[in-house]
Design an enzyme around this catalytic site. Structure first.
Site, PDB file in Angstrom:
ATOM      1  N   LYS A  38       0.854  -1.187   0.000  1.00 10.04           N
ATOM      2  CA  LYS A  38       0.000   0.000   0.000  1.00 10.04           C
ATOM      3  C   LYS A  38       0.893   1.242   0.000  1.00 10.04           C
ATOM      4  CE  LYS A  38      -3.832   0.917   0.868  1.00 10.04           C
ATOM      5  NZ  LYS A  38      -4.597   0.712   2.111  1.00 10.04           N
ATOM      6  N   HIS A  39       0.704   2.097  -0.974  1.00  5.20           N
ATOM      7  CA  HIS A  39       1.434   3.366  -1.049  1.00  5.20           C
ATOM      8  C   HIS A  39       2.940   3.162  -0.921  1.00  5.20           C
ATOM      9  CE1 HIS A  39      -2.131   5.840  -1.365  1.00  5.20           C
ATOM     10  NE2 HIS A  39      -2.674   5.132  -0.387  1.00  5.20           N
ATOM     11  N   ASN A  70      12.160   5.996   7.707  1.00  3.88           N
ATOM     12  CA  ASN A  70      12.721   4.981   8.582  1.00  3.88           C
ATOM     13  C   ASN A  70      11.761   3.801   8.700  1.00  3.88           C
ATOM     14  OD1 ASN A  70      15.148   6.307   9.356  1.00  3.88           O
ATOM     15  ND2 ASN A  70      14.031   7.510  10.870  1.00  3.88           N
ATOM     16  N   HIS A 114      13.862   5.219  -0.429  1.00  4.26           N
ATOM     17  CA  HIS A 114      13.013   6.395  -0.676  1.00  4.26           C
ATOM     18  C   HIS A 114      12.702   6.488  -2.170  1.00  4.26           C
ATOM     19  CE1 HIS A 114      13.352   8.077   3.356  1.00  4.26           C
ATOM     20  NE2 HIS A 114      14.637   7.772   3.326  1.00  4.26           N
TER      21      HIS A 114
END
Length: 393
Positions: free
Chosen positions: A66-67, A232, A393
């Site tokens: 999810k996302h 994180n 990221h």
């Protein structure tokens, strides 16, 4: 096919949108539906995770995304009767295949976060896995192949609009990856670190230096999951599946608490009184999941007060007292914990211990490593310094 046009980007106002290859063809084929920008981000990140899990463990693997972070990840170990019940697959008459078990575990560990997910399978999707998936709220699936029966089942989902993507399992991306932010191109080497390397467990600064084979497997699962989780991040793993993932927090203790709370909820769902909740007939799966989540939490009155409990239960259940919860949670043990970077303080270990953590793998290198080690020693926790950071990221 070198290019695939998309309806829009992350948001409807972000047009035009596409994915494309500068060299060669796209390694994916859309067999059904029309995946969007975020769908494809989830699909490609989750595929990398399950492909790496399969390579590291030799077991069929699944992930629920999810996302652009995993809500769950697991390998295809058999399900106990308890897990079959709390994952709501105990009504399936046929035996669950290993890949179906992996999917049930990945989806079932955190059902709230998995609502509306994108699924990845390391192996061919078979009919029983498709049957499990068909009744869940999900945006799509990516897998290396599908049996004809599975494809028929999935193509009928969401009135024929369910996203089904087939990926070439032999595809290897270029060693350098790049992306643009604010019109500026970023470039880096792909993160090809081998997280199944036994050398990751060579530096063990704690008094307890014993890592059973199952713990090493679970720590590998934790680290590979973190490799594809927005940082994180911290991941708790038990018996071949992630039971709590804390993603995208600025503070590591918040990651540890978030993931630990999810692990606690996973365990509380197995409490006999929770498993015996007298739900009304025909309750929707999402309503049932949310009701369980509220019932085991601090706001249980929201589903137990007069006028509310009748919507969910045939009879009003007695709440779980704090003492009952603590007694039950104290029975959770043998949990493995991975962190995508070093723990700066021992408070992370204190929180992890409350959720049954006995084994830890983290990068090491904090100026307070001595405090972290001492806290592990206080509880007999075995901890390895991997020397590997896994920011994503």
């Amino acid at each position: 096919m070198k290019e695939l046009a998309l309806k829009y980007g992350c948001n409807p106002n972000q047009k035009p949108s596409r994915i494309y290859m500068t060299e060669g063809e796209l390694p994916i084929e859309v067999l059904n539906g029309r995946p969007g920008y975020i769908n494809l981000l989830d699909a490609l990140n989750s595929w990398q995770l399950v492909k790496e899990l399969k390579a590291a463990t030799g077991l069929p693997s699944a992930a629920s995304f999810k996302h652009v972070s995993p809500a769950g990840a697991a390998v295809g170990l058999p399900l106990s009767d308890t897990l079959r019940k709390i994952y709501f697959v105990d009504d399936i008459p046929e035996p669950l295949s290993p890949i179906a078990c992996a999917y049930a575990r990945a989806r079932g560990a955190d059902r709230m976060s998995s609502y509306g997910d994108f699924v990845a399978l390391s192996d061919t999707c078979d009919a029983v896995t498709a049957t499990l998936l068909k009744r869940e709220v999900s945006d799509g699936i990516i897998a290396p192949d599908y049996t004809p029966e599975a494809l028929d089942i999935l193509r009928a989902k969401r009135k024929g609009t369910y996203n089904v993507i087939k990926i070439d399992p032999t595809y290897v991306p270029a060693p350098i990856e790049c992306k643009q932010v604010f019109g500026i191109t970023f470039e880096q080497g792909r993160n090809e670190i081998n997280l199944s390397d036994p050398a990751l467990f060579e530096q063990i600064p704690t008094q307890n230096k014993t890592f059973p084979a199952e713990a090493r497997r679970d720590l590998m699962i934790a680290l590979i999951t973190l490799k594809y989780t927005q940082s994180n991040s911290v991941c708790y793993v038990k018996d071949g599946q992630a039971i709590g993932i804390g993603a995208g927090q600025q503070s590591r203790i918040h990651c540890t608490r978030l993931a630990g709370n999810k692990a606690d909820n996973w365990w509380l769902r197995q409490h006999p009184r929770v498993m015996a909740l007298p739900f009304v007939d025909g309750i929707r799966r999402a309503d049932r999941d949310n009701t369980i989540d509220v019932f085991i939490g601090d706001e249980c009155d929201d589903v137990l007060r007069d006028g509310e409990w009748q919507k969910f239960f045939k009879e009003r259940p007695e709440r779980l007292t704090d003492e009952e919860k603590q007694t039950w949670k104290a029975q959770l043990e043998g949990v493995s914990l991975g962190s995508d970077a070093f723990f700066p303080f021992g408070d992370n270990i204190e929180r992890a211990h409350k959720s049954g953590v006995a084994y830890i793998a983290q990068a090491g290198g904090s100026v307070r490593d001595d405090h972290v080690i001492d806290t592990c020693d206080k509880y007999g926790i075995a901890m390895a310094f991997t020397g590997v950071r896994l920011f994503h990221h």
